[in-house]
Write an enzyme that holds these catalytic residues in place. Structure first.
Site, PDB file in Angstrom:
ATOM      1  N   TYR A   1      -4.442  -6.219 -15.602  1.00  0.00           N
ATOM      2  CA  TYR A   1      -4.344  -5.469 -16.904  1.00  0.00           C
ATOM      3  C   TYR A   1      -2.646  -4.768 -16.925  1.00  0.00           C
ATOM      4  O   TYR A   1      -1.933  -5.292 -17.860  1.00  0.00           O
ATOM      5  CB  TYR A   1      -5.076  -4.146 -17.122  1.00  0.00           C
TER       6      TYR A   1
ATOM      7  N   THR B   1       2.296   1.515 -21.208  1.00  0.00           N
ATOM      8  CA  THR B   1       1.450   2.557 -20.496  1.00  0.00           C
ATOM      9  C   THR B   1       2.345   2.751 -18.816  1.00  0.00           C
ATOM     10  O   THR B   1       3.110   1.863 -18.686  1.00  0.00           O
ATOM     11  CB  THR B   1       0.092   1.541 -19.980  1.00  0.00           C
ATOM     12  N   ASP B   2       2.238   3.748 -18.382  1.00  0.00           N
ATOM     13  CA  ASP B   2       2.730   4.150 -17.239  1.00  0.00           C
ATOM     14  C   ASP B   2       2.046   3.403 -16.094  1.00  0.00           C
ATOM     15  O   ASP B   2       2.818   3.162 -15.042  1.00  0.00           O
ATOM     16  CB  ASP B   2       2.234   5.583 -16.648  1.00  0.00           C
ATOM     17  N   GLU B   3       1.026   2.376 -16.273  1.00  0.00           N
ATOM     18  CA  GLU B   3       0.496   1.774 -15.004  1.00  0.00           C
ATOM     19  C   GLU B   3       1.512   0.431 -14.770  1.00  0.00           C
ATOM     20  O   GLU B   3       1.277   0.030 -13.781  1.00  0.00           O
ATOM     21  CB  GLU B   3      -0.645   1.001 -15.672  1.00  0.00           C
TER      22      GLU B   3
HETATM   23  P1  NAD Z   1      -8.661   0.012 -27.091  1.00  0.00           P
HETATM   24  O1  NAD Z   1      -8.999  -0.851 -26.050  1.00  0.00           O
HETATM   25  O2  NAD Z   1      -9.474   1.266 -27.288  1.00  0.00           O
HETATM   26  O3  NAD Z   1      -8.351  -0.466 -28.389  1.00  0.00           O
HETATM   27  C1  NAD Z   1      -7.456  -1.726 -28.791  1.00  0.00           C
HETATM   28  C2  NAD Z   1      -7.569  -2.081 -30.023  1.00  0.00           C
HETATM   29  O4  NAD Z   1      -6.843  -3.379 -30.029  1.00  0.00           O
HETATM   30  C3  NAD Z   1      -9.048  -2.498 -30.359  1.00  0.00           C
HETATM   31  O5  NAD Z   1      -9.437  -2.201 -31.843  1.00  0.00           O
HETATM   32  C4  NAD Z   1      -9.229  -4.030 -30.536  1.00  0.00           C
HETATM   33  O6  NAD Z   1     -10.050  -4.721 -31.525  1.00  0.00           O
HETATM   34  C5  NAD Z   1      -7.575  -4.547 -30.681  1.00  0.00           C
HETATM   35  N1  NAD Z   1      -7.273  -5.835 -30.381  1.00  0.00           N
HETATM   36  C6  NAD Z   1      -7.387  -6.405 -29.211  1.00  0.00           C
HETATM   37  N2  NAD Z   1      -6.972  -7.531 -29.136  1.00  0.00           N
HETATM   38  C7  NAD Z   1      -6.297  -7.761 -30.411  1.00  0.00           C
HETATM   39  C8  NAD Z   1      -5.680  -8.969 -30.668  1.00  0.00           C
HETATM   40  N3  NAD Z   1      -5.476 -10.164 -30.243  1.00  0.00           N
HETATM   41  N4  NAD Z   1      -5.358  -8.772 -32.303  1.00  0.00           N
HETATM   42  C9  NAD Z   1      -5.556  -7.475 -32.825  1.00  0.00           C
HETATM   43  N5  NAD Z   1      -6.181  -6.672 -32.422  1.00  0.00           N
HETATM   44  C10 NAD Z   1      -6.614  -6.549 -31.084  1.00  0.00           C
HETATM   45  O7  NAD Z   1      -7.319   0.765 -26.452  1.00  0.00           O
HETATM   46  P2  NAD Z   1      -6.432   1.963 -26.647  1.00  0.00           P
HETATM   47  O8  NAD Z   1      -6.928   2.767 -25.391  1.00  0.00           O
HETATM   48  O9  NAD Z   1      -6.593   2.505 -27.891  1.00  0.00           O
HETATM   49  O10 NAD Z   1      -4.825   1.636 -26.227  1.00  0.00           O
HETATM   50  C11 NAD Z   1      -4.031   1.310 -27.417  1.00  0.00           C
HETATM   51  C12 NAD Z   1      -2.594   0.565 -26.762  1.00  0.00           C
HETATM   52  O11 NAD Z   1      -2.379   1.872 -25.813  1.00  0.00           O
HETATM   53  C13 NAD Z   1      -2.872  -0.314 -25.794  1.00  0.00           C
HETATM   54  O12 NAD Z   1      -1.668  -1.254 -25.973  1.00  0.00           O
HETATM   55  C14 NAD Z   1      -2.987   0.336 -24.319  1.00  0.00           C
HETATM   56  O13 NAD Z   1      -2.351  -0.342 -23.307  1.00  0.00           O
HETATM   57  C15 NAD Z   1      -1.976   1.582 -24.483  1.00  0.00           C
HETATM   58  N6  NAD Z   1      -2.105   2.682 -23.830  1.00  0.00           N
HETATM   59  C16 NAD Z   1      -3.487   3.101 -23.539  1.00  0.00           C
HETATM   60  C17 NAD Z   1      -3.697   4.396 -22.745  1.00  0.00           C
HETATM   61  C18 NAD Z   1      -4.980   4.915 -22.759  1.00  0.00           C
HETATM   62  O14 NAD Z   1      -5.048   5.748 -21.868  1.00  0.00           O
HETATM   63  N7  NAD Z   1      -6.073   4.415 -23.360  1.00  0.00           N
HETATM   64  C19 NAD Z   1      -2.524   4.852 -22.208  1.00  0.00           C
HETATM   65  C20 NAD Z   1      -1.302   4.573 -22.279  1.00  0.00           C
HETATM   66  C21 NAD Z   1      -1.326   3.300 -23.180  1.00  0.00           C
HETATM   67  O1  DAU Z   2      -2.458   5.149 -17.412  1.00  0.00           O
HETATM   68  C1  DAU Z   2      -2.677   4.644 -18.504  1.00  0.00           C
HETATM   69  C2  DAU Z   2      -3.833   3.684 -18.486  1.00  0.00           C
HETATM   70  O2  DAU Z   2      -5.074   4.510 -18.460  1.00  0.00           O
HETATM   71  C3  DAU Z   2      -4.200   2.946 -19.776  1.00  0.00           C
HETATM   72  O3  DAU Z   2      -2.916   1.865 -19.773  1.00  0.00           O
HETATM   73  C4  DAU Z   2      -5.368   1.903 -19.816  1.00  0.00           C
HETATM   74  O4  DAU Z   2      -5.392   1.546 -21.044  1.00  0.00           O
HETATM   75  C5  DAU Z   2      -6.335   3.122 -19.667  1.00  0.00           C
HETATM   76  O5  DAU Z   2      -7.768   2.472 -19.479  1.00  0.00           O
HETATM   77  C6  DAU Z   2      -6.398   4.077 -18.397  1.00  0.00           C
HETATM   78  O6  DAU Z   2      -6.326   3.346 -17.145  1.00  0.00           O
HETATM   79  P1  DAU Z   2      -7.292   3.877 -16.002  1.00  0.00           P
HETATM   80  O7  DAU Z   2      -7.793   2.671 -15.003  1.00  0.00           O
HETATM   81  O8  DAU Z   2      -6.357   4.944 -15.281  1.00  0.00           O
HETATM   82  O9  DAU Z   2      -8.616   4.696 -16.709  1.00  0.00           O
HETATM   83  P2  DAU Z   2      -9.930   4.454 -16.434  1.00  0.00           P
HETATM   84  O10 DAU Z   2     -10.518   5.674 -17.674  1.00  0.00           O
HETATM   85  O11 DAU Z   2     -10.647   3.083 -16.496  1.00  0.00           O
HETATM   86  O12 DAU Z   2     -10.063   5.126 -14.886  1.00  0.00           O
HETATM   87  C7  DAU Z   2      -9.436   6.423 -14.759  1.00  0.00           C
HETATM   88  C8  DAU Z   2      -9.664   6.756 -13.166  1.00  0.00           C
HETATM   89  O13 DAU Z   2     -11.171   6.949 -13.005  1.00  0.00           O
HETATM   90  C9  DAU Z   2      -9.137   5.690 -12.190  1.00  0.00           C
HETATM   91  O14 DAU Z   2      -8.514   6.181 -11.188  1.00  0.00           O
HETATM   92  C10 DAU Z   2     -10.510   4.965 -12.133  1.00  0.00           C
HETATM   93  C11 DAU Z   2     -11.599   6.044 -12.140  1.00  0.00           C
HETATM   94  N1  DAU Z   2     -12.842   5.701 -12.514  1.00  0.00           N
HETATM   95  C12 DAU Z   2     -13.142   4.967 -13.626  1.00  0.00           C
HETATM   96  C13 DAU Z   2     -14.419   4.636 -14.082  1.00  0.00           C
HETATM   97  C14 DAU Z   2     -14.487   3.945 -15.507  1.00  0.00           C
HETATM   98  C15 DAU Z   2     -14.035   6.274 -11.547  1.00  0.00           C
HETATM   99  O15 DAU Z   2     -13.834   6.807 -10.842  1.00  0.00           O
HETATM  100  N2  DAU Z   2     -15.425   5.788 -12.196  1.00  0.00           N
HETATM  101  C16 DAU Z   2     -15.662   5.116 -13.347  1.00  0.00           C
HETATM  102  O16 DAU Z   2     -16.701   4.707 -13.618  1.00  0.00           O
END
Ligand code: NAD
Ligand code: DAU
Length: 363
Positions: free
Chosen positions: A158, A132-134
């Site tokens: 996280y 992730t970019d985080e």
């Molecule tokens: P998600 O939380 O929707 O899905 C995670 C999945 O991993 C789930 O199906 C869960 O059951 C499984 N999991 C959790 N722990 C596990 C374990 N110990 N063993 C096997 N499976 C396990 O997450 P997502 O949003 O689909 O993100 C997927 C990946 O992409 C993550 O590594 C996250 O850090 C990364 N990522 C997410 C975002 C985003 O915006 N959602 C952006 C950049 C990177």
């Molecule tokens: O940047 C990549 C990341 O994006 C991934 O690595 C993470 O897995 C994914 O969850 C996401 O993280 P964020 O914290 O940016 O996403 P989230 O959807 O939780 O929040 C997006 C923005 O919105 C953040 O600035 C927090 C804000 N927010 C979020 C929620 C849930 C609100 O203002 N209200 C809310 O209720």
């Protein structure tokens, strides 16, 4: 075949569905099915012999070693993680267990398997880590976007756990020669997104007549990428990425959260107007800010474009319209994921927040 971990979650499931729509190469899908994992995401593959699902933990070394020996994948793609920042603030333990310890155990099992391969499959093998970019931390408004040479400065439990996993992946390459690739992507949105994250939470709450919670002033900035574009970037990196390299993936779509909220409200006003004629933005509620909230993320995705020829194909306007439409078309999916566990989380995170206030004026 390829082994995908976390393939029942949001991005993993989109990846598996897209992969099998474009290729006949089978997928072994290992997922623990935590609250975020949902087999319903994979229902189109229920009777597809190219998809093998195994419920299990990436930290279960014996299970992973057995699967690698049995299925002999040519690549492992690690999506599995605890992924929600707010949950990591309430309880970091699971994040360390899966994202750090789990990744380390997965790397160990994969290393043992890879080292025992014959030369040709050993040379072709790849371990792709989805990050992730985080991990890069937070930017000031005038700062340049993150590039692959930025220092890792994670600020939440996280992102610290993801940064630790990125370091482990790097170390397994540097020390043991494991052929790794890492992608660092910005915020994804699209179908199958669990409604604890901002965009699906807004849609689901808006339709239910509930408050649309905006943390603090809502001027935090994120870069948004349609999930299918993230999937295509991962395929491209797997295919042509240089071993040991990092690739930033982003949508060139930096937006303040409040603008996202207004966009979702306007689309809903158009696609599902409220019976009483009021606008969805009257449900906007400014709530307490996230502790340690990162102010701005921005991704410079020019390396993946320059070296691998990848660019996103959706604009934010086209992607967010498709996303809102998907949630309108899939009320059963939404109803099923709003289980007891989901309700408990919403209660923990948003309890005691102020009642809906009049909509903030934006811009
Ligand atoms: P998600 O939380 O929707 O899905 C995670 C999945 O991993 C789930 O199906 C869960 O059951 C499984 N999991 C959790 N722990 C596990 C374990 N110990 N063993 C096997 N499976 C396990 O997450 P997502 O949003 O689909 O993100 C997927 C990946 O992409 C993550 O590594 C996250 O850090 C990364 N990522 C997410 C975002 C985003 O915006 N959602 C952006 C950049 C990177
Ligand atoms: O940047 C990549 C990341 O994006 C991934 O690595 C993470 O897995 C994914 O969850 C996401 O993280 P964020 O914290 O940016 O996403 P989230 O959807 O939780 O929040 C997006 C923005 O919105 C953040 O600035 C927090 C804000 N927010 C979020 C929620 C849930 C609100 O203002 N209200 C809310 O209720």
């Amino acid at each position: 075949m390829i082994l995908v971990t976390g393939g029942a979650g949001f991005i993993g499931a989109n990846f598996v569905l897209d992969w099998l729509a474009q290729s006949d190469e089978p997928v072994l899908n290992l997922d623990k099915l935590t609250y975020a994992g949902n087999l319903e995401n994979l229902s189109p593959l229920a009777s597809d012999p190219r998809h093998v699902f195994v419920q299990g933990d990436i930290g279960d070394s014996a299970l992973v070693a057995g699967l690698l020996a049995q299925y002999q994948p040519r690549a492992v793609l690690n999506f599995a993680a605890e992924s929600h920042v707010d949950r990591s603030i309430h309880g970091p333990e699971d994040f360390i267990q899966t994202n750090v310890v789990g990744t380390m155990r997965l790397l160990q099992a994969v290393r043992a398997y890879w080292q025992a391969l014959d030369e040709v499959p050993r040379t072709a093998f790849r371990f792709l880590h989805v990050s992730t970019d985080e991990v890069y931390g937070s930017l000031a408004p005038e700062d340049a976007a993150f590039t692959e040479v930025n220092k890792l400065e994670p600020n939440s439990p996280y992102s610290a756990s993801k940064a630790a996993s990125d370091h482990l992946v790097r170390a397994w390459h540097h020390t043991y020669g494991l052929p790794v690739l890492t992608t660092n992507c910005s915020n994804n949105y699209g179908p199958l997104h669990f409604p604890e994250k901002l965009i699906p939470l807004l849609i689901v709450n808006a339709l239910a007549g509930k408050p649309l919670p905006v943390y603090g002033d809502g001027l935090q900035v994120r870069d948004w990428l349609y999930v299918k574009d993230h999937c295509s970037a991962i395929r491209r990196v797997l295919e042509s990425g240089q071993v040991g390299e990092l690739y930033n993936v982003g949508g060139w779509n930096e937006k303040p959260n409040i603008e996202i909220v207004h966009t979702v409200c306007s689309l809903l006003d158009e696609l599902r107007p409220k019976a009483d004629g009021t606008a969805y933005q009257t449900q906007i509620t400014h709530v307490q800010d996230r502790p340690g909230h990162d102010r701005r993320y921005a991704i410079d995705a020019s390396k993946i474009e320059r070296e691998l020829g990848w660019r996103p194909s959706e604009t934010f306007e086209s992607g967010i319209r498709k996303t809102v439409q998907w949630y309108l078309d899939n009320p059963d999916w939404v109803a099923h994921v709003q289980s007891g566990a989901y309700r408990e989380w919403v209660q923990t995170q948003y309890a005691g927040q102020p009642a809906p206030a009049p909509a903030a004026v934006y811009p």
